[in-house]
Design a protein around this motif. Structure first.
Motif, PDB file in Angstrom:
ATOM      1  N   ALA A  79       9.706  -6.083   2.151  1.00  0.00           N
ATOM      2  CA  ALA A  79       8.740  -5.013   1.920  1.00  0.00           C
ATOM      3  C   ALA A  79       9.401  -3.928   1.083  1.00  0.00           C
ATOM      4  CB  ALA A  79       8.272  -4.432   3.249  1.00  0.00           C
ATOM      5  N   SER A  80       8.576  -3.109   0.471  1.00  0.00           N
ATOM      6  CA  SER A  80       9.121  -1.999  -0.305  1.00  0.00           C
ATOM      7  C   SER A  80       9.364  -0.812   0.616  1.00  0.00           C
ATOM      8  CB  SER A  80       8.160  -1.629  -1.430  1.00  0.00           C
ATOM      9  OG  SER A  80       6.933  -1.226  -0.892  1.00  0.00           O
ATOM     10  N   ASP A  81      10.245   0.070   0.187  1.00  0.00           N
ATOM     11  CA  ASP A  81      10.525   1.261   0.984  1.00  0.00           C
ATOM     12  C   ASP A  81       9.959   2.490   0.268  1.00  0.00           C
ATOM     13  OD1 ASP A  81      12.280   1.478  -1.103  1.00  0.00           O
ATOM     14  OD2 ASP A  81      14.079   1.213   0.097  1.00  0.00           O
ATOM     15  N   ASP A  82      10.348   3.674   0.734  1.00  0.00           N
ATOM     16  CA  ASP A  82       9.819   4.909   0.144  1.00  0.00           C
ATOM     17  C   ASP A  82      10.267   5.099  -1.305  1.00  0.00           C
ATOM     18  OD1 ASP A  82       8.595   5.436   2.537  1.00  0.00           O
ATOM     19  OD2 ASP A  82      10.217   6.704   3.291  1.00  0.00           O
ATOM     20  N   ASP A  83      11.410   4.540  -1.660  1.00  0.00           N
ATOM     21  CA  ASP A  83      11.930   4.679  -3.021  1.00  0.00           C
ATOM     22  C   ASP A  83      11.355   3.637  -3.976  1.00  0.00           C
ATOM     23  OD1 ASP A  83      13.507   6.786  -2.185  1.00  0.00           O
ATOM     24  OD2 ASP A  83      15.180   5.466  -1.657  1.00  0.00           O
ATOM     25  N   GLY A  84      10.539   2.743  -3.506  1.00  0.00           N
ATOM     26  CA  GLY A  84       9.978   1.679  -4.338  1.00  0.00           C
ATOM     27  C   GLY A  84      10.482   0.321  -3.879  1.00  0.00           C
ATOM     28  N   ILE A  85      10.587  -0.588  -4.797  1.00  0.00           N
ATOM     29  CA  ILE A  85      11.047  -1.942  -4.476  1.00  0.00           C
ATOM     30  C   ILE A  85      12.569  -1.976  -4.583  1.00  0.00           C
ATOM     31  CG2 ILE A  85      10.953  -4.359  -5.138  1.00  0.00           C
ATOM     32  CD1 ILE A  85       8.189  -3.767  -6.333  1.00  0.00           C
ATOM     33  N   PRO A  86      13.257  -2.320  -3.497  1.00  0.00           N
ATOM     34  CA  PRO A  86      14.731  -2.329  -3.559  1.00  0.00           C
ATOM     35  C   PRO A  86      15.253  -3.481  -4.414  1.00  0.00           C
ATOM     36  CG  PRO A  86      14.000  -3.121  -1.428  1.00  0.00           C
ATOM     37  CD  PRO A  86      12.771  -2.667  -2.174  1.00  0.00           C
ATOM     38  N   ARG A  87      16.332  -3.229  -5.120  1.00  0.00           N
ATOM     39  CA  ARG A  87      16.975  -4.257  -5.935  1.00  0.00           C
ATOM     40  C   ARG A  87      18.018  -5.020  -5.124  1.00  0.00           C
ATOM     41  NH1 ARG A  87      13.780  -1.150  -8.471  1.00  0.00           N
ATOM     42  NH2 ARG A  87      13.745  -1.019 -10.714  1.00  0.00           N
ATOM     43  N   TRP A  88      18.589  -4.391  -4.113  1.00  0.00           N
ATOM     44  CA  TRP A  88      19.588  -5.022  -3.252  1.00  0.00           C
ATOM     45  C   TRP A  88      19.537  -4.364  -1.884  1.00  0.00           C
ATOM     46  CZ3 TRP A  88      20.998  -2.165  -7.565  1.00  0.00           C
ATOM     47  CH2 TRP A  88      21.503  -0.896  -7.309  1.00  0.00           C
ATOM     48  N   ARG A  89      20.144  -5.018  -0.928  1.00  0.00           N
ATOM     49  CA  ARG A  89      20.275  -4.482   0.429  1.00  0.00           C
ATOM     50  C   ARG A  89      21.723  -4.695   0.862  1.00  0.00           C
ATOM     51  NH1 ARG A  89      16.327  -2.820   3.065  1.00  0.00           N
ATOM     52  NH2 ARG A  89      14.858  -4.203   2.061  1.00  0.00           N
ATOM     53  N   VAL A  90      22.302  -3.646   1.430  1.00  0.00           N
ATOM     54  CA  VAL A  90      23.697  -3.659   1.857  1.00  0.00           C
ATOM     55  C   VAL A  90      23.733  -3.580   3.372  1.00  0.00           C
ATOM     56  CG1 VAL A  90      25.850  -2.377   1.809  1.00  0.00           C
ATOM     57  CG2 VAL A  90      24.508  -2.612  -0.277  1.00  0.00           C
ATOM     58  N   SER A  91      24.478  -4.480   3.986  1.00  0.00           N
ATOM     59  CA  SER A  91      24.672  -4.462   5.436  1.00  0.00           C
ATOM     60  C   SER A  91      26.175  -4.476   5.705  1.00  0.00           C
ATOM     61  CB  SER A  91      23.994  -5.672   6.081  1.00  0.00           C
ATOM     62  OG  SER A  91      24.258  -5.686   7.454  1.00  0.00           O
ATOM     63  N   ARG A  96      27.566  -8.117   4.325  1.00  0.00           N
ATOM     64  CA  ARG A  96      26.668  -8.865   3.454  1.00  0.00           C
ATOM     65  C   ARG A  96      26.027  -7.936   2.431  1.00  0.00           C
ATOM     66  NH1 ARG A  96      21.670 -10.923   6.322  1.00  0.00           N
ATOM     67  NH2 ARG A  96      23.252 -11.178   7.894  1.00  0.00           N
ATOM     68  N   ILE A  97      25.929  -8.420   1.206  1.00  0.00           N
ATOM     69  CA  ILE A  97      25.189  -7.749   0.143  1.00  0.00           C
ATOM     70  C   ILE A  97      24.154  -8.752  -0.354  1.00  0.00           C
ATOM     71  CG2 ILE A  97      25.301  -6.770  -2.174  1.00  0.00           C
ATOM     72  CD1 ILE A  97      28.184  -5.952  -1.563  1.00  0.00           C
ATOM     73  N   THR A  98      22.888  -8.390  -0.240  1.00  0.00           N
ATOM     74  CA  THR A  98      21.809  -9.266  -0.674  1.00  0.00           C
ATOM     75  C   THR A  98      21.202  -8.690  -1.949  1.00  0.00           C
ATOM     76  OG1 THR A  98      21.331  -9.805   1.629  1.00  0.00           O
ATOM     77  CG2 THR A  98      19.658 -10.378   0.005  1.00  0.00           C
ATOM     78  N   LEU A  99      21.206  -9.471  -2.997  1.00  0.00           N
ATOM     79  CA  LEU A  99      20.629  -9.062  -4.280  1.00  0.00           C
ATOM     80  C   LEU A  99      19.285  -9.758  -4.447  1.00  0.00           C
ATOM     81  CD1 LEU A  99      23.999  -9.577  -5.898  1.00  0.00           C
ATOM     82  CD2 LEU A  99      22.824  -7.412  -6.060  1.00  0.00           C
ATOM     83  N   TYR A 100      18.277  -8.996  -4.858  1.00  0.00           N
ATOM     84  CA  TYR A 100      16.932  -9.538  -5.032  1.00  0.00           C
ATOM     85  C   TYR A 100      16.708  -9.830  -6.509  1.00  0.00           C
ATOM     86  CZ  TYR A 100      16.440  -7.887  -0.285  1.00  0.00           C
ATOM     87  OH  TYR A 100      16.625  -7.677   1.045  1.00  0.00           O
ATOM     88  N   ARG A 101      16.579 -11.100  -6.828  1.00  0.00           N
ATOM     89  CA  ARG A 101      16.541 -11.563  -8.208  1.00  0.00           C
ATOM     90  C   ARG A 101      15.327 -11.046  -8.991  1.00  0.00           C
ATOM     91  NH1 ARG A 101      13.996 -15.487 -10.830  1.00  0.00           N
ATOM     92  NH2 ARG A 101      13.122 -16.356  -8.951  1.00  0.00           N
ATOM     93  N   ILE A 102      14.149 -11.172  -8.440  1.00  0.00           N
ATOM     94  CA  ILE A 102      12.937 -10.826  -9.190  1.00  0.00           C
ATOM     95  C   ILE A 102      12.869  -9.335  -9.512  1.00  0.00           C
ATOM     96  CG2 ILE A 102      10.409 -10.816  -9.108  1.00  0.00           C
ATOM     97  CD1 ILE A 102      10.608 -13.526  -7.666  1.00  0.00           C
ATOM     98  N   PRO A 103      13.110  -8.424  -8.560  1.00  0.00           N
ATOM     99  CA  PRO A 103      13.101  -7.001  -8.948  1.00  0.00           C
ATOM    100  C   PRO A 103      14.190  -6.640  -9.959  1.00  0.00           C
ATOM    101  CG  PRO A 103      12.894  -7.209  -6.587  1.00  0.00           C
ATOM    102  CD  PRO A 103      13.198  -8.569  -7.106  1.00  0.00           C
TER     103      PRO A 103
END
Length: 149
Positions: A79-91, A96-103
């Motif tokens: 889902a998108s957050d308040d800043d828009g569509i995230p390009r990556w997520r850091v945990s 773990r670093i998850t990169l979102y290809r389509i955005p």
């Protein structure tokens, strides 16, 4: 006629030899079933994976804190957050670093649409995600890499 075992029999009939241009079943030659080897497919997803992999290996070799971190690639965030569509997520807890290809590919600004600039955009996203993981500036992660600019 020849005499065999007390009976008259005809000499054996031999099949007429087919010309060499015909195949096993009397048909003319056909093209081979197997084509010559084709060049490997170079898809957008494979280019993205390669760019992320090489940038991640560079960062792992330069920063010991990133050696145990998994760089994962997903198509889209849940889902998108308040800043828009995230390009990556850091945990940090899961390392773990998850990169979102389509955005990254669709929403990243490219001033020139070619393979080099596309790869630089993807590597920039990897550097920014790793910098967020390490809580540093992205330019601090590889200063010698950008020294020639």
């Amino acid at each position: 006629m020849a005499w065999r075992r007390g009976k008259w029999s005809a000499p054996p009939v031999r099949a007429a030899r087919r010309p060499d241009r015909h195949g096993r079943h009397g048909r003319a030659d056909r093209s081979p079933v197997v084509r010559p080897p084709l060049p490997p497919l170079d898809t957008r997803i494979e280019r993205f994976d390669l760019a992320v992999g090489t940038a991640a290996e560079f960062l792992r070799s330069a920063w010991p804190e990133l050696r145990d971190v998994r760089f994962e690639i997903a198509d889209m965030p849940a889902a998108s957050d308040d800043d828009g569509i995230p390009r990556w997520r850091v945990s940090v807890d899961d390392k773990r670093i998850t990169l979102y290809r389509i955005p990254i590919e669709r929403l990243g600004p490219l001033h020139r649409s070619d393979d080099l600039h596309h790869r630089m955009m993807v590597e920039g996203a990897v550097f920014r995600a790793a910098a967020e993981y390490l809580d540093r500036d992205p330019w601090d992660l590889g200063p010698e890499r950008f020294r020639y600019f």
